[in-house]
Design a protein around this motif. Structure first.
Motif, PDB file in Angstrom:
ATOM      1  N   PHE A  23      23.367 -80.432  40.479  1.00  0.00           N
ATOM      2  CA  PHE A  23      23.084 -81.840  41.184  1.00  0.00           C
ATOM      3  C   PHE A  23      21.718 -82.012  41.646  1.00  0.00           C
ATOM      4  O   PHE A  23      21.439 -82.577  42.707  1.00  0.00           O
ATOM      5  CB  PHE A  23      23.625 -81.548  42.846  1.00  0.00           C
ATOM      6  N   ASN A  24      20.788 -81.343  40.676  1.00  0.00           N
ATOM      7  CA  ASN A  24      19.456 -81.800  40.808  1.00  0.00           C
ATOM      8  C   ASN A  24      18.849 -82.916  40.378  1.00  0.00           C
ATOM      9  O   ASN A  24      19.008 -83.052  39.036  1.00  0.00           O
ATOM     10  CB  ASN A  24      18.593 -80.430  40.327  1.00  0.00           C
ATOM     11  N   ASP A  25      18.293 -84.001  40.904  1.00  0.00           N
ATOM     12  CA  ASP A  25      18.010 -85.183  40.392  1.00  0.00           C
ATOM     13  C   ASP A  25      16.563 -84.891  39.711  1.00  0.00           C
ATOM     14  O   ASP A  25      16.583 -85.844  38.595  1.00  0.00           O
ATOM     15  CB  ASP A  25      17.589 -86.261  41.740  1.00  0.00           C
ATOM     16  N   ASP A  26      15.803 -84.039  39.623  1.00  0.00           N
ATOM     17  CA  ASP A  26      14.600 -83.792  38.888  1.00  0.00           C
ATOM     18  C   ASP A  26      14.929 -83.450  37.606  1.00  0.00           C
ATOM     19  O   ASP A  26      14.266 -84.225  36.789  1.00  0.00           O
ATOM     20  CB  ASP A  26      13.585 -82.830  39.734  1.00  0.00           C
ATOM     21  N   LEU A  27      16.063 -82.881  37.223  1.00  0.00           N
ATOM     22  CA  LEU A  27      16.416 -82.217  36.183  1.00  0.00           C
ATOM     23  C   LEU A  27      16.874 -83.448  35.311  1.00  0.00           C
ATOM     24  O   LEU A  27      16.736 -83.903  34.268  1.00  0.00           O
ATOM     25  CB  LEU A  27      17.463 -81.158  36.156  1.00  0.00           C
ATOM     26  N   ARG A  28      17.715 -84.571  35.947  1.00  0.00           N
ATOM     27  CA  ARG A  28      18.268 -85.659  35.385  1.00  0.00           C
ATOM     28  C   ARG A  28      17.219 -86.470  34.902  1.00  0.00           C
ATOM     29  O   ARG A  28      17.578 -87.349  33.882  1.00  0.00           O
ATOM     30  CB  ARG A  28      19.133 -86.268  36.410  1.00  0.00           C
ATOM     31  N   HIS A  29      16.094 -86.699  35.365  1.00  0.00           N
ATOM     32  CA  HIS A  29      15.101 -87.564  35.151  1.00  0.00           C
ATOM     33  C   HIS A  29      14.263 -87.072  33.859  1.00  0.00           C
ATOM     34  O   HIS A  29      13.208 -87.666  33.649  1.00  0.00           O
ATOM     35  CB  HIS A  29      14.359 -87.922  36.256  1.00  0.00           C
ATOM     36  N   LEU A  30      14.304 -85.564  33.502  1.00  0.00           N
ATOM     37  CA  LEU A  30      13.721 -85.277  32.389  1.00  0.00           C
ATOM     38  C   LEU A  30      14.155 -85.685  30.877  1.00  0.00           C
ATOM     39  O   LEU A  30      15.449 -85.935  30.870  1.00  0.00           O
ATOM     40  CB  LEU A  30      13.668 -83.678  32.304  1.00  0.00           C
ATOM     41  N   SER A  31      13.430 -85.670  29.819  1.00  0.00           N
ATOM     42  CA  SER A  31      13.948 -85.951  28.500  1.00  0.00           C
ATOM     43  C   SER A  31      14.990 -84.687  28.199  1.00  0.00           C
ATOM     44  O   SER A  31      14.917 -83.593  29.059  1.00  0.00           O
ATOM     45  CB  SER A  31      13.006 -85.981  27.626  1.00  0.00           C
ATOM     46  N   ILE A 124       3.550 -83.698  31.803  1.00  0.00           N
ATOM     47  CA  ILE A 124       3.360 -84.361  33.089  1.00  0.00           C
ATOM     48  C   ILE A 124       4.189 -84.549  33.919  1.00  0.00           C
ATOM     49  O   ILE A 124       4.162 -84.450  35.215  1.00  0.00           O
ATOM     50  CB  ILE A 124       2.382 -85.864  32.815  1.00  0.00           C
ATOM     51  N   ASP A 125       5.499 -84.798  33.489  1.00  0.00           N
ATOM     52  CA  ASP A 125       6.850 -85.021  34.364  1.00  0.00           C
ATOM     53  C   ASP A 125       6.903 -83.654  35.210  1.00  0.00           C
ATOM     54  O   ASP A 125       7.281 -83.593  36.435  1.00  0.00           O
ATOM     55  CB  ASP A 125       7.987 -85.305  33.426  1.00  0.00           C
ATOM     56  N   ILE A 126       6.665 -82.634  34.556  1.00  0.00           N
ATOM     57  CA  ILE A 126       6.948 -81.272  35.029  1.00  0.00           C
ATOM     58  C   ILE A 126       6.006 -81.040  36.128  1.00  0.00           C
ATOM     59  O   ILE A 126       6.066 -80.418  37.397  1.00  0.00           O
ATOM     60  CB  ILE A 126       6.740 -80.120  34.027  1.00  0.00           C
ATOM     61  N   ALA A 127       4.802 -81.360  35.684  1.00  0.00           N
ATOM     62  CA  ALA A 127       3.653 -81.265  36.572  1.00  0.00           C
ATOM     63  C   ALA A 127       3.862 -82.105  38.105  1.00  0.00           C
ATOM     64  O   ALA A 127       3.635 -81.743  39.193  1.00  0.00           O
ATOM     65  CB  ALA A 127       2.276 -81.800  35.984  1.00  0.00           C
ATOM     66  N   LYS A 128       4.437 -83.382  37.887  1.00  0.00           N
ATOM     67  CA  LYS A 128       4.731 -84.190  38.809  1.00  0.00           C
ATOM     68  C   LYS A 128       5.802 -83.552  40.014  1.00  0.00           C
ATOM     69  O   LYS A 128       5.361 -83.725  41.025  1.00  0.00           O
ATOM     70  CB  LYS A 128       5.104 -85.701  38.522  1.00  0.00           C
ATOM     71  N   ILE A 129       6.689 -83.101  39.258  1.00  0.00           N
ATOM     72  CA  ILE A 129       7.703 -82.288  40.034  1.00  0.00           C
ATOM     73  C   ILE A 129       7.199 -81.096  40.810  1.00  0.00           C
ATOM     74  O   ILE A 129       7.395 -80.921  42.132  1.00  0.00           O
ATOM     75  CB  ILE A 129       9.061 -81.817  39.035  1.00  0.00           C
TER      76      ILE A 129
END
Length: 205
Positions: A23-31, A124-129
């Motif tokens: 249910f983690n939205d951050d994971l859902r937005h990754l490639s 960069i996506d990971i760094a933003k999270i």
């Protein structure tokens, strides 16, 4: 009987970690590639941190029968690492939750499984999270404790994360742990895939 209770406790730790990831939205937005890389590391990190905190918060480290059951399942070295690392666990539940979210997305290339790609498509996506949770953690510390104690507690968090990294690396040598992590990853990947399918169907309707 006590071994059965310990087993039930451990199952709940893994199941809760799996629910957090699904249910983690951050994971859902990754490639998909980045998600597969981070997911394995995140599953390890969340399980190790949440399990260690619950054991400390519930005073399980002081129960010889509990430690004996853990020794039998994971080995003495694993329990020794747990006992050593407990000194860094902050009693603030909110801070621990933020720390778990921060550590979940802390990718460490030396800790990846050999069969998993190490190249993030968009680091960069990971760094933003990571930056998001680091900022939230720091703001919470300043609000709750003031600058002086915030610095001390933030330093302690980094020590706990380092200790948990040692535990996570060791845990990856334990077949029983790896099996449970694989189960979490499989369930999470299926959930994310089905959610993507549902979203595509809704978009095309």
């Amino acid at each position: 009987m006590y071994e059965a209770l310990v087993e039930e406790f451990l199952v709940s730790v893994y199941e809760t970690a799996g629910a957090y990831l699904r249910f983690n939205d951050d994971l859902r937005h990754l490639s998909s590639n980045d998600c597969s890389i981070i997911l394995r590391s995140a599953a390890d990190n969340v399980c190790c941190m949440s399990g260690a905190f619950i054991m400390q918060h519930s005073h399980l480290y002081g129960l010889n029968s509990f430690l004996k059951a853990m020794n039998a399942k994971y080995g003495k070295h694993t329990v020794d690492i747990h006992i050593w690392a407990r000194r860094f666990i902050d009693p603030d539940i909110v801070l621990v939750k933020l720390s778990i979210s921060l550590f979940a997305f802390s990718e460490n290339t030396c800790c990846y499984y050999s069969e998993t790609s190490k190249d993030l498509t968009n680091p960069i996506d990971i760094a933003k999270i990571q930056n998001k949770y680091a900022k939230l953690t720091w703001r919470y510390l300043l609000y709750k404790y003031g600058h002086h104690d915030a610095v001390k507690r933030f330093l302690n968090i980094t020590l706990w994360l380092a200790a948990m990294n040692i535990l996570a690396v060791h845990a990856r040598t334990l077949i029983v742990h790896v099996h449970d992590i694989d189960s979490i990853i499989e369930q999470t990947e299926i959930t994310l895939m089905l959610d993507d399918v549902d979203q595509i169907i809704e978009t095309n309707q």
